[in-house]
Scaffold this motif. Structure first.
Motif, mmCIF file in Angstrom:
data_model
loop_
_atom_site.group_PDB
_atom_site.id
_atom_site.type_symbol
_atom_site.label_atom_id
_atom_site.label_comp_id
_atom_site.label_asym_id
_atom_site.label_seq_id
_atom_site.Cartn_x
_atom_site.Cartn_y
_atom_site.Cartn_z
ATOM 1 N N THR A 95 0.850 -1.192 0.000
ATOM 2 C CA THR A 95 0.000 0.000 0.000
ATOM 3 C C THR A 95 0.887 1.244 0.000
ATOM 4 O O THR A 95 2.041 1.186 0.404
ATOM 5 C CB THR A 95 -0.918 0.068 1.242
ATOM 6 N N ALA A 96 0.318 2.346 -0.453
ATOM 7 C CA ALA A 96 1.045 3.622 -0.433
ATOM 8 C C ALA A 96 0.109 4.680 0.141
ATOM 9 O O ALA A 96 -0.998 4.871 -0.370
ATOM 10 C CB ALA A 96 1.481 4.000 -1.835
ATOM 11 N N LEU A 97 0.534 5.324 1.198
ATOM 12 C CA LEU A 97 -0.302 6.344 1.847
ATOM 13 C C LEU A 97 0.315 7.718 1.619
ATOM 14 O O LEU A 97 1.495 7.942 1.891
ATOM 15 C CB LEU A 97 -0.419 6.052 3.350
ATOM 16 N N ASP A 98 -0.523 8.630 1.129
ATOM 17 C CA ASP A 98 -0.097 10.001 0.822
ATOM 18 C C ASP A 98 -0.677 10.913 1.895
ATOM 19 O O ASP A 98 -1.893 11.121 1.944
ATOM 20 C CB ASP A 98 -0.635 10.334 -0.584
ATOM 21 N N PHE A 99 0.205 11.410 2.783
ATOM 22 C CA PHE A 99 -0.265 12.427 3.734
ATOM 23 C C PHE A 99 0.523 13.722 3.544
ATOM 24 O O PHE A 99 0.901 14.411 4.472
ATOM 25 C CB PHE A 99 -0.270 11.923 5.181
ATOM 26 N N PHE A 264 8.009 -1.666 -10.011
ATOM 27 C CA PHE A 264 8.874 -2.044 -11.129
ATOM 28 C C PHE A 264 9.823 -3.139 -10.679
ATOM 29 O O PHE A 264 9.872 -3.482 -9.489
ATOM 30 C CB PHE A 264 9.640 -0.822 -11.683
ATOM 31 N N GLU A 265 10.565 -3.674 -11.644
ATOM 32 C CA GLU A 265 11.497 -4.761 -11.365
ATOM 33 C C GLU A 265 12.903 -4.200 -11.507
ATOM 34 O O GLU A 265 13.160 -3.367 -12.376
ATOM 35 C CB GLU A 265 11.220 -5.879 -12.378
ATOM 36 N N GLU A 270 11.716 -7.140 -6.875
ATOM 37 C CA GLU A 270 10.501 -6.341 -7.053
ATOM 38 C C GLU A 270 10.677 -5.079 -6.232
ATOM 39 O O GLU A 270 11.202 -5.142 -5.110
ATOM 40 C CB GLU A 270 9.287 -7.084 -6.470
ATOM 41 N N VAL A 271 10.216 -3.944 -6.754
ATOM 42 C CA VAL A 271 10.347 -2.693 -6.009
ATOM 43 C C VAL A 271 8.992 -1.996 -5.950
ATOM 44 O O VAL A 271 8.258 -1.960 -6.940
ATOM 45 C CB VAL A 271 11.383 -1.747 -6.665
ATOM 46 N N ALA A 272 8.671 -1.442 -4.777
ATOM 47 C CA ALA A 272 7.482 -0.599 -4.619
ATOM 48 C C ALA A 272 7.936 0.720 -4.024
ATOM 49 O O ALA A 272 8.678 0.739 -3.041
ATOM 50 C CB ALA A 272 6.465 -1.277 -3.698
ATOM 51 N N SER A 273 7.501 1.826 -4.630
ATOM 52 C CA SER A 273 7.891 3.134 -4.107
ATOM 53 C C SER A 273 6.733 4.113 -4.288
ATOM 54 O O SER A 273 5.650 3.729 -4.706
ATOM 55 C CB SER A 273 9.170 3.604 -4.801
ATOM 56 N N MET A 274 6.997 5.384 -3.964
ATOM 57 C CA MET A 274 5.887 6.347 -3.866
ATOM 58 C C MET A 274 5.544 6.965 -5.222
ATOM 59 O O MET A 274 6.421 7.451 -5.933
ATOM 60 C CB MET A 274 6.282 7.439 -2.868
ATOM 61 N N PRO A 275 4.261 6.962 -5.586
ATOM 62 C CA PRO A 275 3.813 7.606 -6.826
ATOM 63 C C PRO A 275 3.564 9.109 -6.603
ATOM 64 O O PRO A 275 3.626 9.568 -5.461
ATOM 65 C CB PRO A 275 2.491 6.895 -7.102
ATOM 66 N N PRO A 276 3.252 9.881 -7.656
ATOM 67 C CA PRO A 276 2.855 11.268 -7.456
ATOM 68 C C PRO A 276 1.703 11.374 -6.445
ATOM 69 O O PRO A 276 0.854 10.474 -6.424
ATOM 70 C CB PRO A 276 2.419 11.712 -8.851
ATOM 71 N N PRO A 277 1.704 12.420 -5.624
ATOM 72 C CA PRO A 277 2.462 13.660 -5.776
ATOM 73 C C PRO A 277 3.930 13.596 -5.390
ATOM 74 O O PRO A 277 4.557 14.658 -5.253
ATOM 75 C CB PRO A 277 1.716 14.650 -4.883
ATOM 76 N N SER A 278 4.543 12.435 -5.240
ATOM 77 C CA SER A 278 5.993 12.425 -5.173
ATOM 78 C C SER A 278 6.527 11.976 -6.523
ATOM 79 O O SER A 278 5.948 11.095 -7.166
ATOM 80 C CB SER A 278 6.531 11.494 -4.098
ATOM 81 N N ILE A 451 10.322 -0.055 -0.770
ATOM 82 C CA ILE A 451 10.458 -1.428 -0.273
ATOM 83 C C ILE A 451 10.816 -2.318 -1.462
ATOM 84 O O ILE A 451 10.184 -2.221 -2.522
ATOM 85 C CB ILE A 451 9.153 -1.927 0.378
ATOM 86 N N CYS A 452 11.836 -3.166 -1.302
ATOM 87 C CA CYS A 452 12.234 -4.103 -2.359
ATOM 88 C C CYS A 452 12.153 -5.513 -1.780
ATOM 89 O O CYS A 452 12.465 -5.709 -0.606
ATOM 90 C CB CYS A 452 13.683 -3.878 -2.790
ATOM 91 N N TRP A 453 11.798 -6.465 -2.607
ATOM 92 C CA TRP A 453 11.799 -7.848 -2.131
ATOM 93 C C TRP A 453 12.146 -8.805 -3.258
ATOM 94 O O TRP A 453 11.961 -8.512 -4.434
ATOM 95 C CB TRP A 453 10.464 -8.214 -1.475
ATOM 96 N N ARG A 454 12.720 -9.937 -2.838
ATOM 97 C CA ARG A 454 13.053 -11.010 -3.775
ATOM 98 C C ARG A 454 12.782 -12.293 -3.020
ATOM 99 O O ARG A 454 13.496 -12.604 -2.066
ATOM 100 C CB ARG A 454 14.524 -10.901 -4.178
ATOM 101 N N GLY A 455 11.717 -13.002 -3.400
ATOM 102 C CA GLY A 455 11.287 -14.148 -2.598
ATOM 103 C C GLY A 455 10.983 -13.652 -1.192
ATOM 104 O O GLY A 455 10.255 -12.672 -1.005
#
Ligand code: DON
Length: 567
Positions: A95-99, A264-265, A270-278, A451-455
């Motif tokens: 999840t991504a929370l925008d505050f 993205f990979e 696997e990588v998850a990061s913050m979308p706009p507004p960042s 956050i990145c993960w592999r297995g």
């Protein structure tokens, strides 16, 4: 609920330098364990997080406890009067929370310009006219409500205890000395931090009774304790009395927003990061996407070829950043910038020599400095859940004004808007109409909680540093996922930076050997020295549940791990 575990390993990091190319052996200051782990900008804050883990809390409980503790012991960046972003992974779900703060309802596009249309820099940086509507009170509460395990008051408890009295760290004392002039402008801030006109010294005991009262009510009533009633009225009054436009109605209208994380990979992870507004997640994704297409990983480590490709990838991703803004207002979420076709095209533009930045345009052919502070915290728990959170007041101690009757500082995040589109802001970032000021709109950020993960393996990281956030973050990420560094070594390694404009590679001491510098200059790059790029806080967990945590020798942070794992 889990039993309380006493044993906690901790490390306070001090300055450390690593030469390029040096094989970095296990750092004796790195901390490792088998439970959860917290890395943040202050030892007391990391301890607050681990205390909450030991009380049976999960990564969300610990992240919120750490963030609230930072609002007390790291007031230059930790906050209730600012905002931030959190990327989380619970039971494999991201999840991504925008505050992020928003522009007040009375904000105007030209509010920081003089009659001739020239920006008046102080206006968007000092005093409450620079403040966006705080997002942290709603955001931290929301993160806990969605993912937390412990009762809300238990998560706020360590921060209340600290606000009742804590010893000032060396870092805080030097922050106060550095920003003495700003704090002295506002009697409410000076009374807390400059008693008798001098910054509180390291080791002195400080109590913050108004902040403690705010935190007690926040523990009892949630964000309404700040966004409504007496305290909202106090914020409006303090803002008005000092030339601001922030109103109680703005506070009541504020909402945190859940967003789809950027995914993205990168090099098999696997990588998850913050979308706009960042802009952070998109810059990370573009960087990795370009480097995977140009054979970066197979080039010699620390050589000119790698530094060149990094700079060229960043030159292009920061040019594309020009198009970004609040996705809810501009109707563009940046996702086409991560499309394979666009990354192919961008990667295909790289040459042996440096491209001039003025020749690099955003994908639609649109025309086209850091001080201050932000703070990042990374948390994993013993179950492998993770929270990566970056939170900020923008400048160091925000706009400088402490609200009487609430006890916390207001941000100066309005400077992250393009006050004058096409002109550099405080961080030297040149931004476009997409990020122009409008009431209720979120200003574009560079924060990159990731956050990145592999297995079953996990890596959680992020940094302060304005535009240097994504570049610092991606270098640590690459050190781990492409080059296999141990966590602390990955964080310690010297870094470089490029942000399209100004057209120069910024280089930390020891980041590049003299012959590498000469080769980059031969390829047409301008190089400029810089003391430090970012202040990364990172944690890592193996599939077997071993954890490591690393604070950055560039800052005064501390990593704390839980050991052994809760049974
Ligand atoms: O959101 C942003 O990108 C900026 N307000 C961050 C400022 C920052 O990182 C300052 N810290 N060093």
């Amino acid at each position: 609920m889990r039993p309380v575990h006493g044993l906690v390993a901790l490390a306070v990091l001090v300055s450390l330098s690593v030469a390029p190319g040096q094989a970095v052996a296990a750092d004796p200051r790195a901390v490792a364990g088998t439970g959860g782990a917290v890395a943040s900008a202050e030892l007391e804050a990391s301890r607050a997080g681990v205390e909450v883990l030991a009380a049976g809390g999960n990564a969300a409980d610990a992240a919120v406890a750490t963030a609230l503790a930072l609002a007390v012991v790291h007031p230059k960046a930790g906050n209730l009067g600012g905002g931030g972003f959190a990327v989380s992974r619970f039971s494999g779900r991201v999840t991504a929370l925008d505050f992020r703060e928003t522009a007040p309802a009375a904000a105007l596009p030209d509010m920081y310009l003089d009659e001739r249309g020239q920006p008046i820099p102080e206006r968007s940086l000092i005093g409450p006219l620079a403040a966006g509507v705080p997002g942290s009170p709603a955001g931290l509460f929301e993160l806990h409500a969605a993912h937390g395990r412990l009762p809300w008051p238990r998560v706020v408890e360590p921060a209340i205890r600290l606000a009742d009295g804590f010893r000032v760290s060396r870092r805080l004392s030097s922050d106060l000395a550095e920003e003495r002039e700003l704090l002295a402008r506002f009697p409410s801030s000076a009374a807390l931090w400059l008693p008798g006109g001098r910054p509180v010294a390291a080791g002195e005991l400080v109590a913050l009774p108004e902040l403690a009262a705010t935190l007690r009510d926040y523990a009892a009533a949630g964000p309404a304790a700040i966004a409504r009633g007496q305290r909202a009225a106090a914020i409006e009054a303090a803002s008005r009395a000092n030339g601001g436009i922030l109103s109680a109605a703005d506070l009541a209208a504020y909402r945190a927003v859940w967003r789809e994380a950027v995914r993205f990979e990168a090099f098999g992870w696997e990588v998850a990061s913050m979308p706009p507004p960042s802009s952070g997640g998109i810059i990370l994704g573009q960087t990795c996407g370009i480097l995977q297409r140009t054979g970066w990983a197979s080039l010699p480590r620390f050589g000119a070829g790698r530094a060149h490709q990094l700079a060229e990838a960043w030159r292009r991703s920061f040019a594309d950043r020009f198009l970004l803004g609040d996705p809810d207002r501009i109707g563009f979420d940046g996702s086409p910038l991560l499309a394979a076709s666009w990354l192919d095209l961008r990667a295909g533009q790289l040459r042996e020599r440096a491209t001039r930045s003025r020749k690099v345009r955003s994908w639609s052919e649109a025309a086209g400095r850091e001080r201050g502070e932000t703070t990042h915290l990374s948390v994993v728990d013993a179950d492998g859940n993770a929270v990566s959170m970056t939170t900020t007041l923008n400048g160091s101690f925000g706009c400088g004004l402490t609200v009487d009757g609430a006890g916390f500082l207001l941000n100066n995040e309005m400077d992250d808007f393009a006050a004058a589109p096409g002109r550099p802001n405080f961080y030297g970032l040149v931004q476009g109409e997409a990020n122009a000021i409008a009431p209720g709109k979120r200003m574009l950020s560079s924060m990159s909680p990731t956050i990145c993960w592999r297995g079953g393996e996990l890596l959680v990281l992020g940094s302060p540093g304005g535009p240097r956030i994504p570049t610092a973050t991606v270098q640590v990420l690459l050190n781990v996922v492409a080059d296999g560094d141990e966590l602390q070594a990955a964080v310690n390694r010297p870094r470089i930076h490029h942000q399209w404009l100004p057209d120069a590679i910024f280089v930390e001491p020891d980041a590049l050997a003299p012959e590498t510098v000469a080769e980059l200059e031969r390829r047409g790059h301008e190089l400029r020295g810089i003391t430090a790029i970012g202040d990364v806080a990172a944690v890592r967990r193996t599939a077997d549940g071993d954890v490591a945590a690393a604070a950055d020798p560039r800052g005064g942070g501390a990593a704390v791990v839980q050991h052994p794992a809760p049974g």
